[in-house]
Design a protein around this motif. Structure first.
Motif, short mmCIF file in Angstrom:
data_model
loop_
_atom_site.label_atom_id
_atom_site.label_comp_id
_atom_site.label_asym_id
_atom_site.label_seq_id
_atom_site.Cartn_x
_atom_site.Cartn_y
_atom_site.Cartn_z
N LEU A 80 31.65 39.39 33.41
CA LEU A 80 30.93 38.41 34.23
C LEU A 80 29.42 38.50 33.99
O LEU A 80 28.73 37.48 33.89
CB LEU A 80 31.24 38.61 35.71
CG LEU A 80 32.58 38.05 36.20
CD1 LEU A 80 32.83 38.50 37.63
CD2 LEU A 80 32.61 36.52 36.12
N ILE A 81 28.92 39.71 33.90
CA ILE A 81 27.49 39.89 33.62
C ILE A 81 27.11 39.27 32.28
O ILE A 81 26.05 38.66 32.13
CB ILE A 81 27.13 41.40 33.66
CG1 ILE A 81 27.22 41.93 35.09
CG2 ILE A 81 25.73 41.65 33.09
CD1 ILE A 81 27.06 43.44 35.20
N SER A 82 28.02 39.39 31.31
CA SER A 82 27.71 38.91 29.97
C SER A 82 27.62 37.38 29.87
O SER A 82 27.04 36.86 28.92
CB SER A 82 28.77 39.41 28.98
OG SER A 82 30.02 38.77 29.18
N ILE A 83 28.17 36.65 30.85
CA ILE A 83 28.13 35.19 30.76
C ILE A 83 26.77 34.62 31.14
O ILE A 83 26.48 33.46 30.88
CB ILE A 83 29.23 34.52 31.62
CG1 ILE A 83 28.95 34.73 33.11
CG2 ILE A 83 30.61 35.04 31.23
CD1 ILE A 83 29.93 33.99 34.00
N GLY A 84 25.93 35.44 31.78
CA GLY A 84 24.57 35.02 32.05
C GLY A 84 24.34 34.55 33.48
O GLY A 84 25.26 34.19 34.21
N ARG A 85 23.07 34.56 33.87
CA ARG A 85 22.69 34.24 35.25
C ARG A 85 23.02 32.80 35.63
O ARG A 85 23.47 32.53 36.75
CB ARG A 85 21.19 34.49 35.43
CG ARG A 85 20.80 35.96 35.34
CD ARG A 85 19.29 36.13 35.48
NE ARG A 85 18.81 35.61 36.75
CZ ARG A 85 18.83 36.29 37.89
NH1 ARG A 85 19.31 37.53 37.92
NH2 ARG A 85 18.36 35.76 39.01
N GLN A 86 22.79 31.86 34.72
CA GLN A 86 22.99 30.45 35.05
C GLN A 86 24.45 30.16 35.40
O GLN A 86 24.74 29.47 36.38
CB GLN A 86 22.54 29.56 33.89
CG GLN A 86 22.35 28.10 34.25
CD GLN A 86 21.34 27.89 35.38
OE1 GLN A 86 20.25 28.47 35.36
NE2 GLN A 86 21.72 27.10 36.37
N GLU A 87 25.36 30.72 34.62
CA GLU A 87 26.79 30.51 34.88
C GLU A 87 27.20 31.17 36.19
O GLU A 87 27.99 30.62 36.97
CB GLU A 87 27.63 31.05 33.73
CG GLU A 87 29.11 30.71 33.78
CD GLU A 87 29.37 29.23 33.62
OE1 GLU A 87 30.39 28.75 34.17
OE2 GLU A 87 28.58 28.55 32.95
N LYS A 147 25.25 31.68 38.79
CA LYS A 147 24.69 30.86 39.86
C LYS A 147 25.59 29.65 40.15
O LYS A 147 25.81 29.29 41.31
CB LYS A 147 23.29 30.39 39.50
CG LYS A 147 22.22 31.47 39.58
CD LYS A 147 20.85 30.90 39.18
CE LYS A 147 19.78 31.97 39.27
NZ LYS A 147 18.45 31.44 38.85
N SER A 148 26.11 29.05 39.10
CA SER A 148 27.01 27.89 39.27
C SER A 148 28.27 28.29 40.03
O SER A 148 28.75 27.55 40.89
CB SER A 148 27.38 27.31 37.90
OG SER A 148 26.25 26.81 37.23
N GLN A 190 27.34 28.73 43.70
CA GLN A 190 27.07 27.45 44.35
C GLN A 190 28.34 26.69 44.70
O GLN A 190 28.36 25.91 45.66
CB GLN A 190 26.17 26.59 43.45
CG GLN A 190 24.72 27.08 43.39
CD GLN A 190 23.90 26.38 42.32
OE1 GLN A 190 24.41 25.53 41.60
NE2 GLN A 190 22.62 26.77 42.21
N GLU A 191 29.41 26.94 43.92
CA GLU A 191 30.69 26.29 44.24
C GLU A 191 31.26 26.81 45.55
O GLU A 191 32.11 26.16 46.16
CB GLU A 191 31.69 26.51 43.11
CG GLU A 191 31.36 25.71 41.85
CD GLU A 191 32.39 25.92 40.76
OE1 GLU A 191 33.41 26.61 41.04
OE2 GLU A 191 32.19 25.42 39.64
N GLY A 192 30.85 27.99 45.96
CA GLY A 192 31.24 28.53 47.27
C GLY A 192 32.67 29.02 47.37
O GLY A 192 33.21 29.15 48.48
N LYS A 193 33.32 29.29 46.23
CA LYS A 193 34.71 29.76 46.25
C LYS A 193 34.82 31.08 45.51
O LYS A 193 34.10 31.32 44.54
CB LYS A 193 35.63 28.73 45.57
CG LYS A 193 35.67 27.37 46.26
CD LYS A 193 36.57 26.44 45.48
CE LYS A 193 36.62 25.04 46.11
NZ LYS A 193 37.46 24.12 45.33
#
Length: 292
Positions: free
Chosen positions: A248-255, A257-258, A261-264
Motif C-alpha cells: 500500500l505504501i508503494s502505490i503512493g500518497r495520491q492513491e 488519499k483517494s 476519500q472514498e470513506g470505505k
C-alpha cells in the motif's frame, strides 16, 4: 504420512533423482482456492514440480517461480517454491469445468491450452535466471521434461500426478524427476529408459501404498540407487498484513488519499493463498502518514 521429497543418486552419480508425496500440500491449495477438479489437477502438478525443483536449489534465500501463460480457460498457473520445501501457487480461473478427455480423465491439457512455460530462479545474483519454452502437450510433466532438455540441457524424465476422490478432495498427489548427468554411459541410459516404461501411473503407485522411496526403487533399484535425504514439503504462503501494508505504501500518497476519500475500508487479496486483508480508514490514514 506427512508430505515430503526424497533425493537420491544412482549409477555411481550418473543419475540424480527426486520423488515426492504431496497429497496434503495439494489438498491445502484446493481448499485455499476452492478449485474445481481439473483446476486442482493442473495446479497440483505444477506445485509438485515446484517442490522438487525448489529442492534442487542450494541457497536458503533461493526462490523458484514457475509460470504457465497459456490460452486455455484455466487462464494460467503460477507457482513459487524455495529450497526448504515451501510451495504456493494459484490459477487464473479456479472454477473451470471441462468434460473428461478421451481417456475418461481430467482434461488438464484443454484447461491449460497452448502457451508458454517460464522458469525463473532467483539465486541472489544480479539478475535472476530465466528460461522459457513453448508448451508441448499442456499436460505439464511432459512440458517440464522438454524444458529441462532444451533450456538447461539436462536430459530428464518428469512424472506428476493428482488423483481426485469422490468428494472432489485430493486422494493422492506426487511425482518424480529423474535426470541424467553429462557423463552418463549408454548402458545406464538404456536401462533407465527400460525402467521408465514400467511406470504407467504415479498416482496409481501411490494409491497402492508406495512411498517416494519405493517410487525411486522402481525407477532406479537396478542402477545402484543411493538415497541421500528427505525434505518436508508443504503449501506455505509468507504473506502478512505487514507485507500488504508495504504494498500500500508503494502505490503512493495520491492513491492512498483517494482510498481514504472514498470513506470505505479497503480489502486486498493475496493471490497465492487467497487470504483477504482489510484496512480501516484509520489504518489507511496511518499508512498515509508513514508514506513520505
Amino acid at each position: 504420512m506427512s508430505d515430503y521429497i526424497v533425493r537420491g543418486m544412482a549409477a555411481n552419480g550418473q543419475i540424480r533423482a527426486f520423488a515426492a508425496l504431496t497429497k496434503d500440500t495439494v489438498e491445502t491449495a484446493r481448499q485455499a482456492h476452492d478449485t474445481s477438479p481439473v483446476a486442482t489437477a493442473a495446479l497440483g502438478r505444477l506445485l509438485i514440480a515446484g517442490g522438487m525443483m525448489g529442492a534442487m536449489m542450494k541457497g536458503e534465500q533461493d526462490v523458484l517461480t514457475l509460470q504457465i501463460k497459456a490460452g486455455g480457460p484455466l487462464q494460467g498457473i503460477t507457482v513459487t517454491a524455495d529450497s526448504q520445501g515451501n510451495v504456493k501457487g494459484y490459477v487464473g480461473n479456479p472454477q473451470v469445468i471441462l468434460p473428461a478427455n478421451e481417456k475418461g480423465k481430467l482434461d488438464v491439457a484443454s484447461a491449460v491450452g497452448p502457451g508458454f512455460l517460464n522458469v525463473i530462479k532467483d539465486m541472489g545474483m544480479k539478475e535472476p535466471y530465466s528460461g522459457q519454452t513453448m508448451l508441448q502437450t499442456c499436460e505439464i510433466a511432459e512440458d517440464l521434461t522438454y524444458y529441462f532438455a532444451t533450456s538447461e540441457q539436462v536430459p530428464s524424465s518428469v512424472g506428476l500426478g493428482v488423483l481426485m476422490g469422490r468428494e472432489n478432495t485430493v486422494r493422492q498427489a506426487g511425482g518424480f524427476i529423474v535426470q541424467l548427468m553429462p557423463f552418463a554411459e549408454e548402458a545406464v541410459i538404456s536401462q533407465l529408459e527400460d525402467n521408465l516404461k514400467g511406470i504407467t501411473s504415479v498416482t496409481g503407485l501411490l494409491d497402492e501404498g508406495n512411498t517416494p522411496e519405493q517410487l525411486l526403487e522402481r525407477l532406479l533399484g537396478n542402477l545402484n540407487l543411493e538415497l541421500s535425504d528427505t525434505l518436508p514439503v508443504r503449501f506455505c504462503c509468507n504473506c502478512s498484513k505487514t507485507r500488504v501494508e508495504k504494498a500500500l505504501i508503494s502505490i503512493g500518497r495520491q492513491e492512498l488519499k483517494s482510498m481514504i476519500q472514498e470513506g470505505k475500508p479497503v480489502e486486498l487479496n493475496c493471490h497465492f493463498c487467497n487470504t483477504n486483508y482489510q484496512f480501516s480508514i484509520e489504518e489507511l490514514k496511518d499508512i498515509l502518514h508513514r508514506c513520505r
